[in-house]
Design a protein around this motif. Structure first.
Motif, PDB file in Angstrom:
ATOM      1  N   HIS A 262       0.794  -1.217   0.123  1.00  0.00           N
ATOM      2  CA  HIS A 262      -0.017  -0.002  -0.242  1.00  0.00           C
ATOM      3  C   HIS A 262       0.727   1.226  -0.028  1.00  0.00           C
ATOM      4  O   HIS A 262       0.580   2.468  -0.764  1.00  0.00           O
ATOM      5  N   VAL A 263       1.966   1.109   0.633  1.00  0.00           N
ATOM      6  CA  VAL A 263       2.871   2.251   0.554  1.00  0.00           C
ATOM      7  C   VAL A 263       3.232   2.520  -1.056  1.00  0.00           C
ATOM      8  O   VAL A 263       3.416   3.493  -1.404  1.00  0.00           O
ATOM      9  N   ALA A 264       3.982   1.425  -1.707  1.00  0.00           N
ATOM     10  CA  ALA A 264       4.290   1.680  -3.105  1.00  0.00           C
ATOM     11  C   ALA A 264       3.232   2.139  -3.877  1.00  0.00           C
ATOM     12  O   ALA A 264       3.118   2.733  -4.997  1.00  0.00           O
ATOM     13  N   LEU A 265       1.780   1.647  -3.545  1.00  0.00           N
ATOM     14  CA  LEU A 265       0.915   1.995  -4.595  1.00  0.00           C
ATOM     15  C   LEU A 265       0.530   3.485  -4.335  1.00  0.00           C
ATOM     16  O   LEU A 265       0.100   4.279  -5.105  1.00  0.00           O
ATOM     17  N   GLY A 266       0.493   3.860  -3.129  1.00  0.00           N
ATOM     18  CA  GLY A 266       0.198   5.279  -2.636  1.00  0.00           C
ATOM     19  C   GLY A 266       1.030   6.061  -2.957  1.00  0.00           C
ATOM     20  O   GLY A 266       0.982   7.255  -3.724  1.00  0.00           O
ATOM     21  N   LEU A 267       2.288   5.841  -3.204  1.00  0.00           N
ATOM     22  CA  LEU A 267       3.519   6.491  -3.957  1.00  0.00           C
ATOM     23  C   LEU A 267       3.377   6.719  -5.332  1.00  0.00           C
ATOM     24  O   LEU A 267       3.535   7.736  -5.771  1.00  0.00           O
ATOM     25  N   LEU A 397      12.153   1.412  -1.730  1.00  0.00           N
ATOM     26  CA  LEU A 397      10.992   0.794  -1.277  1.00  0.00           C
ATOM     27  C   LEU A 397      10.854  -0.858  -1.673  1.00  0.00           C
ATOM     28  O   LEU A 397      10.677  -1.865  -0.987  1.00  0.00           O
ATOM     29  N   THR A 398      10.945  -0.805  -3.077  1.00  0.00           N
ATOM     30  CA  THR A 398      10.813  -2.062  -3.959  1.00  0.00           C
ATOM     31  C   THR A 398      12.030  -2.855  -3.930  1.00  0.00           C
ATOM     32  O   THR A 398      11.962  -4.211  -4.158  1.00  0.00           O
ATOM     33  N   ALA A 399      13.131  -2.370  -3.471  1.00  0.00           N
ATOM     34  CA  ALA A 399      14.274  -3.494  -3.387  1.00  0.00           C
ATOM     35  C   ALA A 399      14.428  -4.168  -2.105  1.00  0.00           C
ATOM     36  O   ALA A 399      15.157  -4.971  -2.058  1.00  0.00           O
ATOM     37  N   GLN A 400      13.402  -4.052  -1.117  1.00  0.00           N
ATOM     38  CA  GLN A 400      13.574  -4.719  -0.008  1.00  0.00           C
ATOM     39  C   GLN A 400      12.892  -6.109  -0.293  1.00  0.00           C
ATOM     40  O   GLN A 400      13.494  -6.942   0.676  1.00  0.00           O
TER      41      GLN A 400
END
Length: 426
Positions: A262-267, A397-400
């Motif tokens: 949801h963080v990635a989508l909101g970003l 964020l996505t590299a985690q």
């Protein structure tokens, strides 16, 4: 007849709490406030002390308490909506909040109902912000390395335990009121989940300066040198054998993964909205458009190449949202099922979360990269609207988590019926 599943419920959707709209209104107001100085705060890169104050003033850290007539909190659907709204304005603050929400339920997954109730009530009463990591990064690698030495250990003593070791954390260590950490007991080999006061003199923090992205999460590494942990601060125990885990306990890592989705989508949605506003205010004509009959430069948003690009990015955002919604609904239902959740139902939820993770991360990277082209801000300095921060934040964020792991798990489940691996790490 289809099997009963949290991912494909037979019952009608559960009704959201009555105060959900209140939380969303409060969240929108906070998001608007964060958006005003988001670029300046990102450039400064200071510990998120001011951001945490804003979260506390809005009451958001206490949002995720058990739904019920005697409780003032909400449920996971609302929590995810709050994270997504905040992320559109500031993804660092959203990640800080997302990790706090996941950790606030950690005692439910590994402890007794009494431990969970006492922990959650204290978190709400003290208005704590939680940070930490309940797993061992080395032990949770896939496949696990043989003879892995734990990075954190708990040594029993007369009053409880002494915590030793060193670990890096993705968020909150510079501002957290309490740390929730997983460590291995040196006597039994059990993995215990402990609540630690970061103000203890045996604990030292090294903030992560000059990160590529997500600069305001308060990330850093922590060294524990004989930090005392009383027995009543142990939130629960994770069994050695994953087969002894309840399916409900394996939802622990899924809560965090979906919250970060949801963080990635909101970003992605926030980046796309800001790019749209800039394109409307200062339309840009791509090279090659001048040979076409229409005077694109005189008509904001009239360049067909720009329209095509925005259409692709909007479709990518809608696709991600369409995959995230059923995953959110399935996880929320699985959490409500509690100990009645079955192994197959948990596997269905894991696959939905993995799909949401893979699709959303890809969309976030695509959107945050392309808007630099659409707005013509890549490489600019003076008057820079700061669109690079969206790309930097998306990369970190996505590299985690590797998308290959998620896609492989989805394929293995679809083709062979294999349950996705779920390391117990929040």
């Amino acid at each position: 007849m289809p099997k009963r599943s949290a991912a494909r419920p037979a019952a009608p959707p559960a009704q959201p709490p009555a105060d959900e709209e209140i939380w969303r209104r409060v969240t929108r107001e906070l998001a608007d406030d964060l958006a005003v100085d988001a670029l300046a705060r990102d450039r400064a890169g200071k510990p998120p002390v001011d951001e945490l104050s804003r979260l506390r003033e809005a009451g958001l850290p206490a949002l995720l308490t058990p739904p019920g007539p005697l409780c003032g909190g909400s449920d996971w659907r609302t929590a995810c909506a709050v994270i997504r709204e905040i992320a559109a304005a500031d993804s660092s603050v959203a990640e800080l909040l997302a990790r706090h929400y996941a950790l606030s339920w950690s005692a439910r997954f590994v402890g007794t109902p009494h431990q969970a109730d006492a922990f959650e009530r204290r978190v709400a009463a003290e208005r704590w912000l939680l940070a930490g990591d309940t797993g061992d990064p080395a032990a949770d690698t896939e496949p696990a390395a043989p003879d892995t030495v734990p990075d954190l250990t708990l040594t029993p003593n007369r009053n409880g335990y002494l915590l030793h070791g060193h670990r890096a954390f993705a968020a909150g260590v510079t501002v957290a009121d309490r740390l929730v950490v997983g460590a291995v007991c040196t006597e039994t080999g059990d993995r215990l989940t402990a609540l630690v006061d970061p103000a203890h003199p045996g604990l030292s923090t090294d903030p992560a300066h000059d990160r590529l992205g997500q600069r305001l999460t308060g990330a850093g590494s922590v060294t524990f040198d004989g930090v005392p942990v009383p027995s009543d601060q142990i939130l629960g125990t994770v069994p050695h054998d994953e087969h002894h885990l309840s399916p409900y306990a394996t939802l622990a890592p899924l809560t965090l993964r979906l919250a970060l989705v949801h963080v990635a989508l909101g970003l992605a949605e926030g980046a796309l909205a800001e790019a749209r506003d800039l394109s409307r205010a200062t339309p840009r004509t791509w090279q090659g458009a001048a040979c076409a009959p229409a005077p694109y430069a005189e008509q904001p948003g009239g360049d067909p190449y720009v329209l095509l690009a925005y259409g692709e990015l909007v479709a990518a955002a809608h696709t991600a949202a369409a995959v995230v919604e059923p995953a959110t609904e399935a996880l929320a239902r699985g959490l409500l099922m509690g100990r009645e959740l079955g192994v197959n139902e948990c596997a269905d939820i894991a696959v939905l979360v993995a799909a949401a993770e893979a699709v959303t991360n890809q969309s976030a990277l695509q959107i945050t990269t392309r808007i630099l082209e659409l707005t013509g801000t890549a490489g600019t300095a003076a008057g820079d609207p700061g669109f690079d921060r969206f790309w930097r934040n998306a990369r970190v964020l996505t590299a985690q988590r590797s998308p290959a792991h998620s896609l492989r798990a989805i394929g293995d489940h679809y083709l062979n019926g294999t349950h996705p691996p779920l390391p117990l790490r929040i």
